[in-house]
Design a protein around this motif. Structure first.
Motif, PDB file in Angstrom:
ATOM      1  N   LYS A 197       0.790  -1.224   0.000  1.00 58.81           N
ATOM      2  CA  LYS A 197       0.000   0.000   0.000  1.00 58.81           C
ATOM      3  C   LYS A 197       0.830   1.286   0.000  1.00 58.81           C
ATOM      4  CE  LYS A 197      -4.405  -1.136   0.062  1.00 58.81           C
ATOM      5  NZ  LYS A 197      -5.371  -0.588  -0.926  1.00 58.81           N
ATOM      6  N   GLY A 198       2.088   1.232   0.429  1.00 61.07           N
ATOM      7  CA  GLY A 198       2.866   2.455   0.585  1.00 61.07           C
ATOM      8  C   GLY A 198       3.306   3.044  -0.750  1.00 61.07           C
ATOM      9  N   ASN A 199       3.565   4.344  -0.765  1.00 60.07           N
ATOM     10  CA  ASN A 199       4.146   4.999  -1.934  1.00 60.07           C
ATOM     11  C   ASN A 199       4.999   6.171  -1.459  1.00 60.07           C
ATOM     12  OD1 ASN A 199       2.524   7.667  -2.155  1.00 60.07           O
ATOM     13  ND2 ASN A 199       0.911   6.102  -2.012  1.00 60.07           N
ATOM     14  N   LYS A 200       5.936   6.572  -2.297  1.00 54.51           N
ATOM     15  CA  LYS A 200       6.929   7.574  -1.889  1.00 54.51           C
ATOM     16  C   LYS A 200       6.307   8.935  -1.580  1.00 54.51           C
ATOM     17  CE  LYS A 200       8.147   8.862  -6.652  1.00 54.51           C
ATOM     18  NZ  LYS A 200       9.252   8.936  -7.635  1.00 54.51           N
ATOM     19  N   GLU A 201       5.138   9.245  -2.173  1.00 58.95           N
ATOM     20  CA  GLU A 201       4.492  10.531  -1.914  1.00 58.95           C
ATOM     21  C   GLU A 201       4.082  10.671  -0.453  1.00 58.95           C
ATOM     22  OE1 GLU A 201       1.265  10.941  -4.610  1.00 58.95           O
ATOM     23  OE2 GLU A 201       2.528  11.178  -6.381  1.00 58.95           O
ATOM     24  N   GLU A 202       3.914   9.531   0.241  1.00 56.48           N
ATOM     25  CA  GLU A 202       3.481   9.581   1.636  1.00 56.48           C
ATOM     26  C   GLU A 202       4.588  10.079   2.566  1.00 56.48           C
ATOM     27  OE1 GLU A 202      -0.006   6.354   2.235  1.00 56.48           O
ATOM     28  OE2 GLU A 202       2.001   5.516   2.196  1.00 56.48           O
ATOM     29  N   PHE A 203       5.811  10.169   2.087  1.00 58.89           N
ATOM     30  CA  PHE A 203       6.934  10.537   2.944  1.00 58.89           C
ATOM     31  C   PHE A 203       7.368  11.984   2.741  1.00 58.89           C
ATOM     32  CE2 PHE A 203       7.008   5.961   2.721  1.00 58.89           C
ATOM     33  CZ  PHE A 203       7.252   5.599   4.032  1.00 58.89           C
ATOM     34  N   GLN A 204       6.488  12.794   2.160  1.00 56.64           N
ATOM     35  CA  GLN A 204       6.832  14.201   1.966  1.00 56.64           C
ATOM     36  C   GLN A 204       6.929  14.950   3.288  1.00 56.64           C
ATOM     37  OE1 GLN A 204       3.810  15.628  -0.727  1.00 56.64           O
ATOM     38  NE2 GLN A 204       4.810  14.772  -2.533  1.00 56.64           N
ATOM     39  N   ARG A 205       6.254  14.458   4.324  1.00 58.90           N
ATOM     40  CA  ARG A 205       6.298  15.104   5.641  1.00 58.90           C
ATOM     41  C   ARG A 205       6.935  14.141   6.644  1.00 58.90           C
ATOM     42  NH1 ARG A 205       0.926  18.680   6.473  1.00 58.90           N
ATOM     43  NH2 ARG A 205       2.500  19.986   7.440  1.00 58.90           N
ATOM     44  N   LEU A 206       8.112  13.629   6.269  1.00 56.76           N
ATOM     45  CA  LEU A 206       8.777  12.600   7.057  1.00 56.76           C
ATOM     46  C   LEU A 206       9.083  13.039   8.486  1.00 56.76           C
ATOM     47  CD1 LEU A 206       9.898   9.752   7.056  1.00 56.76           C
ATOM     48  CD2 LEU A 206      12.070  10.655   6.220  1.00 56.76           C
ATOM     49  N   PRO A 207       9.588  14.258   8.736  1.00 59.07           N
ATOM     50  CA  PRO A 207       9.881  14.636  10.134  1.00 59.07           C
ATOM     51  C   PRO A 207       8.644  14.572  11.036  1.00 59.07           C
ATOM     52  CG  PRO A 207      10.968  16.145   8.621  1.00 59.07           C
ATOM     53  CD  PRO A 207      10.052  15.306   7.795  1.00 59.07           C
ATOM     54  N   ILE A 208       7.516  15.036  10.522  1.00 58.22           N
ATOM     55  CA  ILE A 208       6.284  14.982  11.318  1.00 58.22           C
ATOM     56  C   ILE A 208       5.868  13.544  11.536  1.00 58.22           C
ATOM     57  CG2 ILE A 208       3.826  15.564  11.328  1.00 58.22           C
ATOM     58  CD1 ILE A 208       4.512  18.103   9.824  1.00 58.22           C
ATOM     59  N   LEU A 209       5.976  12.713  10.490  1.00 60.38           N
ATOM     60  CA  LEU A 209       5.632  11.296  10.608  1.00 60.38           C
ATOM     61  C   LEU A 209       6.482  10.616  11.668  1.00 60.38           C
ATOM     62  CD1 LEU A 209       4.270   8.675   9.719  1.00 60.38           C
ATOM     63  CD2 LEU A 209       5.902   8.540   7.818  1.00 60.38           C
ATOM     64  N   LEU A 210       7.784  10.873  11.658  1.00 59.98           N
ATOM     65  CA  LEU A 210       8.680  10.245  12.630  1.00 59.98           C
ATOM     66  C   LEU A 210       8.355  10.710  14.052  1.00 59.98           C
ATOM     67  CD1 LEU A 210      12.090  10.463  10.728  1.00 59.98           C
ATOM     68  CD2 LEU A 210      10.523   8.507  10.891  1.00 59.98           C
ATOM     69  N   SER A 211       8.072  11.993  14.211  1.00 62.19           N
ATOM     70  CA  SER A 211       7.761  12.528  15.540  1.00 62.19           C
ATOM     71  C   SER A 211       6.479  11.914  16.099  1.00 62.19           C
ATOM     72  CB  SER A 211       7.631  14.052  15.478  1.00 62.19           C
ATOM     73  OG  SER A 211       8.830  14.650  15.041  1.00 62.19           O
ATOM     74  N   ILE A 212       5.462  11.845  15.264  1.00 55.07           N
ATOM     75  CA  ILE A 212       4.184  11.299  15.722  1.00 55.07           C
ATOM     76  C   ILE A 212       4.308   9.806  16.004  1.00 55.07           C
ATOM     77  CG2 ILE A 212       1.804  10.840  15.018  1.00 55.07           C
ATOM     78  CD1 ILE A 212       1.826  13.508  13.572  1.00 55.07           C
ATOM     79  N   ALA A 213       5.064   9.096  15.157  1.00 58.63           N
ATOM     80  CA  ALA A 213       5.277   7.670  15.389  1.00 58.63           C
ATOM     81  C   ALA A 213       5.953   7.434  16.737  1.00 58.63           C
ATOM     82  CB  ALA A 213       6.121   7.080  14.263  1.00 58.63           C
ATOM     83  N   LEU A 214       6.904   8.298  17.083  1.00 58.86           N
ATOM     84  CA  LEU A 214       7.587   8.180  18.368  1.00 58.86           C
ATOM     85  C   LEU A 214       6.606   8.396  19.526  1.00 58.86           C
ATOM     86  CD1 LEU A 214      10.419   7.836  19.651  1.00 58.86           C
ATOM     87  CD2 LEU A 214      10.605  10.326  19.649  1.00 58.86           C
ATOM     88  N   MET A 215       5.741   9.410  19.391  1.00 59.28           N
ATOM     89  CA  MET A 215       4.770   9.717  20.450  1.00 59.28           C
ATOM     90  C   MET A 215       3.695   8.646  20.582  1.00 59.28           C
ATOM     91  SD  MET A 215       3.976  13.786  20.368  1.00 59.28           S
ATOM     92  CE  MET A 215       3.867  13.973  18.602  1.00 59.28           C
ATOM     93  N   ASN A 216       3.471   7.888  19.513  1.00 64.31           N
ATOM     94  CA  ASN A 216       2.360   6.949  19.525  1.00 64.31           C
ATOM     95  C   ASN A 216       2.741   5.551  19.996  1.00 64.31           C
ATOM     96  OD1 ASN A 216      -0.574   6.672  18.653  1.00 64.31           O
ATOM     97  ND2 ASN A 216       0.358   4.967  17.540  1.00 64.31           N
ATOM     98  N   ALA A 217       4.038   5.248  20.054  1.00 65.39           N
ATOM     99  CA  ALA A 217       4.408   3.883  20.426  1.00 65.39           C
ATOM    100  C   ALA A 217       5.551   3.833  21.423  1.00 65.39           C
ATOM    101  CB  ALA A 217       4.763   3.075  19.171  1.00 65.39           C
TER     102      ALA A 217
END
Length: 590
Positions: A51-71
């Motif tokens: 399901k993944g695609n490279k367009e989903e990683f345009q906001r990688l810093p925010i994704l990494l930060s939220i992933a850290l807060m969520n798990a």
């Protein structure tokens, strides 16, 4: 169905406390988090590739930060806290997540808090205080420091859910879940290497391995997919209801398998937090049931789409309340829905923010419930170009849904609109009689009528809702006569008294009264004053309320518009398009 998913997740996450208790004697909390994330990431990897695609990683810093807060962070805190807390009190403290979520929603998403929601927060905190004073706070099973860690974990959970809604609605649930597991694995792995580097030897015990596999694959991997689905389909507050259901499962497992006892404080607290979520989320009533029925009928009669499509509801601060209600009604009807809230645009045609425009491209059907129209934007055009249907609903109100044009039977609207469109196409000229002696002759020979039925049968559809009009672009420079406008004008609203427009060689040359002067000012001195459209309302449920979106669809009305018409068969390109609605005209077509 989101409701079914909510209960399924309560079973998965409610058992987390039980399986964590099994491995705590042999594993450091950081080790538990590491194996949970590792096994969860392994289980989700094939779905991420799919399901993944490279367009989903345009906001990688925010994704990494939220992933850290969520798990990684909350799971570590939870594992530490359970060394000193009973499973039952852990579940009740974890039920503070929706309370913090409501606060963050108000602060970050600018959500308006209703009095019921304030009352719900008060009752919820009362429940937690009850757990402290009537529960086991002074005895075994409770320790203030551990309780503080668990409440901190709840804060991280609620904050990450709200931030996902604000920044990451365009990501698939598999990308969100997989990245959460990966970040958790990296962070917890480093911490585990420092405190328990030999933890892998403890996996030799079958009970430990089984518990960690269940925690990783089911409670963490699959559980996060379900949770992110709930955040995207029902919003963060709906998703956080899970922590009010988890105590039921957790207490049952704790009593059944861990020989933990129930006490009056925990039971009272549990009842109060459940009352809290009921009051906070209860939006029932006859009006809401009617709204739900209208939305269900709309999706059944107006859209010919598969049930498994992904729907995106884009709204702004001015229309937020209705946008959230519309998304909730779609979700209640069983559709896969994501909601995105943007800041108001300054005018119709202004592009939405880049994150909203990018998110539109990830779905199959987009509804735009906004203050200003997004119809004439690149974002809408780009979405259509990719086969995505975009329905714009500028200025929509709840009243339109319940009592106006949205409540119509659109099979009837479609039939009558197509019939009127055929009549316009066949006509050489249309003569409009208004007032006592006003007559406007509008030549249309060779032009094709355009139907706005509100029924969308194909992919990449685009149009307004509510709808119901047949319109045509007149021959430029040919219309002549006068017309009384006694209904409303776009940008001005309802008219207190009629005005008369004089048209010569297809151009508006005079308008009476203060509203007439205001119209001329809106149109400017250039081609904005050219007659661009003749439309006939075909929606029997539409009313004249001052909102042009509905006014121009009403029965027994016609509207003339000035300005651009190059998008529907004319040749005029201007930076304006203003509709003027008049009631009870007499129309002759030749």
């Amino acid at each position: 169905m989101p409701v079914i998913a909510l209960f399924l997740l309560s079973l998965l996450w409610g058992s987390t406390f039980y399986f964590t208790k099994i491995v705590l004697p042999d594993f450091h909390p950081f080790s538990i988090v590491f194996y949970r994330c590792l096994f969860g990431a392994a289980a989700l990897f094939p779905f991420f590739i799919w399901k993944g695609n490279k367009e989903e990683f345009q906001r990688l810093p925010i994704l990494l930060s939220i992933a850290l807060m969520n798990a990684a962070v909350p799971w570590s805190l939870m594992s530490y806290s359970q060394q000193e807390l009973d499973t039952t009190i852990s579940a009740v403290l974890n039920a503070t997540v929706p309370i913090f979520g409501l606060m963050f929603s108000a602060l970050i998403l600018k959500m308006n808090i209703r009095w019921k929601e304030f009352l719900g927060i008060l009752i919820g905190f009362t429940g937690i205080v009850t757990a402290f004073f009537l529960g086991p706070a002074s005895g075994a099973g409770f320790e203030v420091g551990s309780a503080s860690l668990l409440i901190t974990a709840a804060i991280f959970y609620s904050l990450s859910s709200v931030l996902i809604t604000k920044y990451l609605q365009h990501l698939s649930v598999f990308t969100l879940s997989f990245m959460t597991m990966v970040i958790g694995t990296v962070v917890a792995g480093g911490l585990m290497a420092a405190v328990q580097p030999q933890s892998i030897h403890q996996l030799a015990e079958a009970e430990n391995l089984a518990a960690l596999l269940i925690l990783g694959v089911f409670n963490s991997g699959i559980g996060n997919v379900i949770f992110f689905y709930l955040v995207k389909s029902g919003g963060p507050i709906f998703a956080m209801l899970i922590t009010f259901l988890m105590p039921i499962t957790t207490i049952f497992l704790g009593v059944l398998f861990l020989n933990e006892s129930l006490n009056i404080g925990t039971m009272i607290a549990l009842i109060l937090v459940l009352v809290s979520v009921y009051i906070t989320q209860n939006k029932g009533g006859k009006k809401d049931m009617e709204f739900q029925e209208i939305v269900s009928k709309l999706m059944k009669n107006n859209f010919f789409v598969d049930r498994n499509i992904r729907i995106f509801v884009l709204t702004d601060q001015s229309t937020r309340s209705l946008g959230e209600k519309f998304a909730g009604a779609l979700q209640g009807d069983g559709w896969n829905v994501a909601l995105h809230i943007m800041e108001d645009r300054n005018k119709s045609g202004e592009e939405p923010p880049s994150d909203a425009a990018n998110a539109m491209l990830q779905y199959d059907l987009v509804f735009c419930l906004t203050k200003h129209s997004l119809t004439h934007t690149e974002a809408r055009k780009n979405a259509n170009a990719k086969g995505i249907s975009v329905i714009t609903m500028p200025g929509i109100t709840e009243d339109m849904f319940l009592h106006g044009a949205m409540s119509a039977d659109y099979s009837r609207v479609e039939k009558e609109t197509l019939e009127m469109t055929d009549r316009l196409t066949a006509a050489n000229k249309v003569t409009i009689y208004t007032g006592d002696n006003h007559k406007l002759i509008v030549p249309v020979e060779g032009r094709s009528g355009v139907p706005s039925t509100g029924v969308f049968r194909k992919k990449a559809a685009s149009g307004n809702l509510p709808s119901g009009e047949a319109f045509i672009a007149p021959l430029e420079g040919k219309a002549v006569g006068t017309i009384e406008i006694n209904g409303s004008i776009a940008g001005i609203g309802l008219l207190d008294s009629p005005i008369v427009l004089t048209i010569k060689e297809g151009r508006l040359v005079h308008a009476t009264g203060e509203d007439g002067a205001a119209l001329l000012k809106l149109l400017g001195e250039g081609d904005g004053r050219m007659l661009a459209e003749l439309g006939i309302g075909t929606n029997y449920a539409a009313r004249i309320t001052g909102n042009i979106l509905e006014d121009e669809k009403a029965y027994n009305t016609i509207h003339v518009a000035f300005g651009s018409n190059h998008t529907f068969g004319g040749t005029i390109k201007a930076d304006v398009h203003i509709d003027c609605v008049t009631k009870n005209p007499t129309i002759e077509m030749e």
